[in-house]
Design a protein around this motif. Structure first.
Motif, PDB file in Angstrom:
ATOM      1  N   PRO A  21       0.683  -1.078  -0.054  1.00 48.90           N
ATOM      2  CA  PRO A  21       0.007   0.037   0.132  1.00 48.90           C
ATOM      3  C   PRO A  21       0.964   1.339   0.017  1.00 48.90           C
ATOM      4  CG  PRO A  21       0.228  -0.932   2.151  1.00 48.90           C
ATOM      5  CD  PRO A  21       0.842  -1.790   1.194  1.00 48.90           C
ATOM      6  N   GLN A  22       0.272   2.555  -0.123  1.00 49.48           N
ATOM      7  CA  GLN A  22       0.953   3.509  -0.541  1.00 49.48           C
ATOM      8  C   GLN A  22       0.867   4.545   0.831  1.00 49.48           C
ATOM      9  OE1 GLN A  22      -0.299   5.212  -4.042  1.00 49.48           O
ATOM     10  NE2 GLN A  22       1.893   6.019  -4.658  1.00 49.48           N
ATOM     11  N   ASP A  23       1.935   4.856   1.427  1.00 51.21           N
ATOM     12  CA  ASP A  23       1.644   5.589   2.512  1.00 51.21           C
ATOM     13  C   ASP A  23       1.473   7.151   2.294  1.00 51.21           C
ATOM     14  OD1 ASP A  23       1.846   3.594   4.338  1.00 51.21           O
ATOM     15  OD2 ASP A  23       3.991   3.448   4.544  1.00 51.21           O
ATOM     16  N   TYR A 109       2.359  -6.376  18.917  1.00 52.66           N
ATOM     17  CA  TYR A 109       2.696  -7.422  18.033  1.00 52.66           C
ATOM     18  C   TYR A 109       3.337  -6.901  16.750  1.00 52.66           C
ATOM     19  CZ  TYR A 109       1.769 -10.897  14.551  1.00 52.66           C
ATOM     20  OH  TYR A 109       2.021 -11.983  13.433  1.00 52.66           O
ATOM     21  N   LEU A 110       2.939  -5.811  16.170  1.00 55.55           N
ATOM     22  CA  LEU A 110       3.354  -5.182  14.880  1.00 55.55           C
ATOM     23  C   LEU A 110       4.765  -4.923  14.817  1.00 55.55           C
ATOM     24  CD1 LEU A 110       0.378  -3.515  13.205  1.00 55.55           C
ATOM     25  CD2 LEU A 110       1.394  -5.608  12.302  1.00 55.55           C
ATOM     26  N   TRP A 174       3.188  -4.958   3.949  1.00 52.64           N
ATOM     27  CA  TRP A 174       1.915  -4.623   4.776  1.00 52.64           C
ATOM     28  C   TRP A 174       2.093  -4.508   6.378  1.00 52.64           C
ATOM     29  CZ3 TRP A 174      -2.642  -3.551   2.971  1.00 52.64           C
ATOM     30  CH2 TRP A 174      -2.962  -3.736   1.653  1.00 52.64           C
ATOM     31  N   SER A 175       2.962  -5.235   7.045  1.00 56.16           N
ATOM     32  CA  SER A 175       3.286  -5.038   8.288  1.00 56.16           C
ATOM     33  C   SER A 175       3.788  -3.752   8.504  1.00 56.16           C
ATOM     34  CB  SER A 175       4.264  -6.346   9.084  1.00 56.16           C
ATOM     35  OG  SER A 175       3.708  -7.670   8.648  1.00 56.16           O
ATOM     36  N   LEU A 176       4.661  -3.301   7.598  1.00 61.47           N
ATOM     37  CA  LEU A 176       5.303  -2.140   7.812  1.00 61.47           C
ATOM     38  C   LEU A 176       4.307  -0.858   7.741  1.00 61.47           C
ATOM     39  CD1 LEU A 176       8.771  -2.230   5.799  1.00 61.47           C
ATOM     40  CD2 LEU A 176       8.247  -1.837   8.172  1.00 61.47           C
ATOM     41  N   HIS A 177       3.397  -1.148   6.771  1.00 61.33           N
ATOM     42  CA  HIS A 177       2.253  -0.360   6.613  1.00 61.33           C
ATOM     43  C   HIS A 177       1.242  -0.054   7.805  1.00 61.33           C
ATOM     44  CE1 HIS A 177      -0.953   2.004   4.851  1.00 61.33           C
ATOM     45  NE2 HIS A 177      -1.748   0.970   5.026  1.00 61.33           N
ATOM     46  N   PHE A 178       0.876  -0.962   8.349  1.00 62.98           N
ATOM     47  CA  PHE A 178      -0.037  -1.110   9.529  1.00 62.98           C
ATOM     48  C   PHE A 178       0.984  -0.547  10.688  1.00 62.98           C
ATOM     49  CE2 PHE A 178      -2.806  -4.520   7.561  1.00 62.98           C
ATOM     50  CZ  PHE A 178      -3.688  -3.681   6.954  1.00 62.98           C
ATOM     51  N   ARG A 179       2.180  -1.041  10.886  1.00 60.22           N
ATOM     52  CA  ARG A 179       2.762  -0.495  11.806  1.00 60.22           C
ATOM     53  C   ARG A 179       3.085   1.148  11.890  1.00 60.22           C
ATOM     54  NH1 ARG A 179       7.766   1.849  13.916  1.00 60.22           N
ATOM     55  NH2 ARG A 179       7.783   2.748  12.002  1.00 60.22           N
ATOM     56  N   SER A 180       3.273   1.402  10.796  1.00 57.92           N
ATOM     57  CA  SER A 180       3.387   2.949  10.581  1.00 57.92           C
ATOM     58  C   SER A 180       2.031   3.649  10.869  1.00 57.92           C
ATOM     59  CB  SER A 180       3.659   3.258   9.095  1.00 57.92           C
ATOM     60  OG  SER A 180       3.670   4.612   8.938  1.00 57.92           O
TER      61      SER A 180
ATOM     62  N   SER B  74      -9.103   8.836  -3.643  1.00 58.24           N
ATOM     63  CA  SER B  74      -8.218   9.042  -2.706  1.00 58.24           C
ATOM     64  C   SER B  74      -8.467   8.145  -1.500  1.00 58.24           C
ATOM     65  CB  SER B  74      -8.685  10.341  -1.836  1.00 58.24           C
ATOM     66  OG  SER B  74      -7.750  10.874  -1.363  1.00 58.24           O
ATOM     67  N   HIS B  75      -9.700   7.663  -1.039  1.00 57.95           N
ATOM     68  CA  HIS B  75      -9.934   6.644  -0.304  1.00 57.95           C
ATOM     69  C   HIS B  75      -9.272   5.491  -0.792  1.00 57.95           C
ATOM     70  CE1 HIS B  75     -12.481   7.163   3.111  1.00 57.95           C
ATOM     71  NE2 HIS B  75     -12.854   8.299   2.653  1.00 57.95           N
ATOM     72  N   LEU B  76      -9.552   4.913  -1.753  1.00 56.66           N
ATOM     73  CA  LEU B  76      -8.830   3.708  -2.559  1.00 56.66           C
ATOM     74  C   LEU B  76      -7.506   3.670  -2.344  1.00 56.66           C
ATOM     75  CD1 LEU B  76     -11.158   3.356  -5.529  1.00 56.66           C
ATOM     76  CD2 LEU B  76     -11.419   1.945  -3.323  1.00 56.66           C
ATOM     77  N   VAL B  77      -6.796   4.773  -2.526  1.00 58.61           N
ATOM     78  CA  VAL B  77      -5.275   4.646  -2.302  1.00 58.61           C
ATOM     79  C   VAL B  77      -4.968   4.495  -0.884  1.00 58.61           C
ATOM     80  CG1 VAL B  77      -3.268   5.951  -2.160  1.00 58.61           C
ATOM     81  CG2 VAL B  77      -4.896   6.336  -4.192  1.00 58.61           C
ATOM     82  N   SER B  78      -5.647   4.799   0.186  1.00 58.62           N
ATOM     83  CA  SER B  78      -5.640   4.584   1.521  1.00 58.62           C
ATOM     84  C   SER B  78      -5.618   3.271   1.781  1.00 58.62           C
ATOM     85  CB  SER B  78      -6.435   5.598   2.391  1.00 58.62           C
ATOM     86  OG  SER B  78      -6.101   7.030   2.210  1.00 58.62           O
TER      87      SER B  78
END
Lengths: 257, 257
Positions: A21-23, A109-110, A174-180, B74-78
């Motif tokens: 995903p894109q942060d 956890y993350l 994905w883990s990094l994304h949610f962690r962030s 924009s939402h879909l990117v998130s």
DNA sequence: ACTTTCGAAACTTTCGAAAACCTGTTTACA
DNA sequence: TGTAAACAGGTTTTCGAAAGTTTCGAAAGT
């Protein structure tokens, strides 16, 4: 003139990893700048929890159009930093001890998962960035409630940079994304702690740094777990308004079934 | 017309729990409808991975303005279902086996975590919804590649409803939020599997239902873990293009309306 | 034959205003 | 006096067009 063929050297090479995903939207563009500012303002409680976000005021504050604001707010909703209700516009997401407890549990956890993986895949460049970011963090020393806001902001930045550095070589996007995302959420509570809490803690970041550089997965993980839990405890006992449950949304209408 | 005082009865009362992120913007509103449709189209690969999303076509397809589309995108990117780059607009997020593996690993943790908690806090209404949603799911039977698209879509809906029902009484809003995001991500790969895979699997949903209703936390967790891992394996071995790394941007102009 | 330059077309991004909406207050009526 | 409809003010939502970029292809130059 001639095209430069030399590639820029990245400190941590994440690109060949899996899709993720894109942060961040895009680095320039007005929308991104507004988003960045608003996020910072919410994280640092300039925009207070539960505060209503009217377009009139926002337009003035960020000097931009309604459409741009809408897009930025839209993102903030996805990140859990703002909320919206049909026809009633946007507001800053509420805070509560229950919320902090919940997100911290998942963070444990993350953070441990990403940290363990990062250590196993650590590189020289990764170690260097950890050393460097720790140095910058330690140079400031954790601000007390009496320090100026600018110092607190700077500390917040360096704190994030250090923790990001620790997990930079984790191979799970994905883990990094949610962690962030969760780390940013926690920053709101960290800010309140900086403003109110006076008790002092051991230098947990130094211990963490050394355990990580020694590639001691178990020690590092248990240290970061304690680090997170201590923060929650400190906030729970020293931040007024968070000890109960805070964040009373007066607009709750249909909350019972 | 007098105001109707009778409240709608919610099957699972989540509202009094802690504050949490918001999975949905607002229930009516044009933006939400467009978002819902686009998400569905991406999940069901009507909008294909890596496909560029031009405003001209989108405006025609969803019959709405640029601003509204922008907010939805924009939402879909998130959510990780779309991407965007400075000045180059939006595109559908790519897929790859590596991505599916990564997100599935995290799903294993989040699904077991939320399921265990949900079982411990289960209520009669929760059990009823599980029974009901399983019934609806089993009535359809997993579609094969030859079944019509409408059947596949309906099965996808019921499949989601069943899995949502299982974890409905989990008390951690953040865990539920991330679980939901990952589940949607996985749906894209499930769709590809439905289109291509012909091998048959045991009735894992029935086993899962019974373990959950028997409140057997350990069994239920290991079943859902296997359930997720089996799906990955099936996709990896039977979905062409995913065995390598897929995500071929075939620049087709428009998928007909 | 290959590269570079230039210009037009296509597309994205931003904006401000019109339309729709909600909220609280006033007014009409029983 | 109490209830309910009507009004007014402020906000949100939606839209179409102007402004700003990127992309593509043709023409000129090496």
């Amino acid at each position: 003139m001639a095209k430069i063929l030399k590639m820029p050297v990245e400190i941590v090479d994440r690109s060949p990893a899996t899709t993720a995903p894109q942060d961040v939207l895009r680095e320039d563009a007005a929308t991104f700048e507004v988003l960045r500012q608003m996020r910072e303002d919410i994280l640092c409680c300039v925009l207070k929890p539960d505060q209503r976000l009217r377009f009139g005021e926002l337009r003035q504050r960020y000097d931009t159009s309604v459409g741009t604001l809408r897009e930025a707010l839209s993102h903030l909703v996805s990140e859990g930093l703002a909320r919206t209700e049909a026809g009633r516009g946007f507001s800053v997401a509420p805070i509560s001890l229950a919320d902090f407890l919940d997100l911290s549990e998942l963070r444990v956890y993350l953070e441990t998962r990403t940290l363990a993986d990062a250590i196993r895949n650590g590189t020289d460049a990764w170690e260097a960035e950890i050393v460097s970011s720790y140095f910058l963090l330690s140079k400031l020393g954790k601000p007390t409630p009496d320090d100026p806001v600018s110092l607190k902001r700077e500390w917040g930045k360096r704190h994030k940079r250090f923790h990001d550095a620790l997990v930079a070589t984790c191979t799970s996007p994905w883990s990094l994304h949610f962690r962030s995302e969760l780390f940013d959420q926690a920053r709101r509570y960290h800010w309140l702690t900086m403003i109110h809490a006076r008790s002092r803690r051991r230098n947990e970041h130094l211990e963490l740094r050394d355990a990580v550089l020694a590639r001691d997965v178990d020690l590092a993980c248990s240290l970061i777990e304690r680090h997170i839990r201590n923060t929650v405890e400190q906030a729970g006992s020293e931040v007024p308004g968070l000890t109960l449950h805070a964040a009373n949304a007066r607009s709750s209408r249909r909350t019972k079934g």
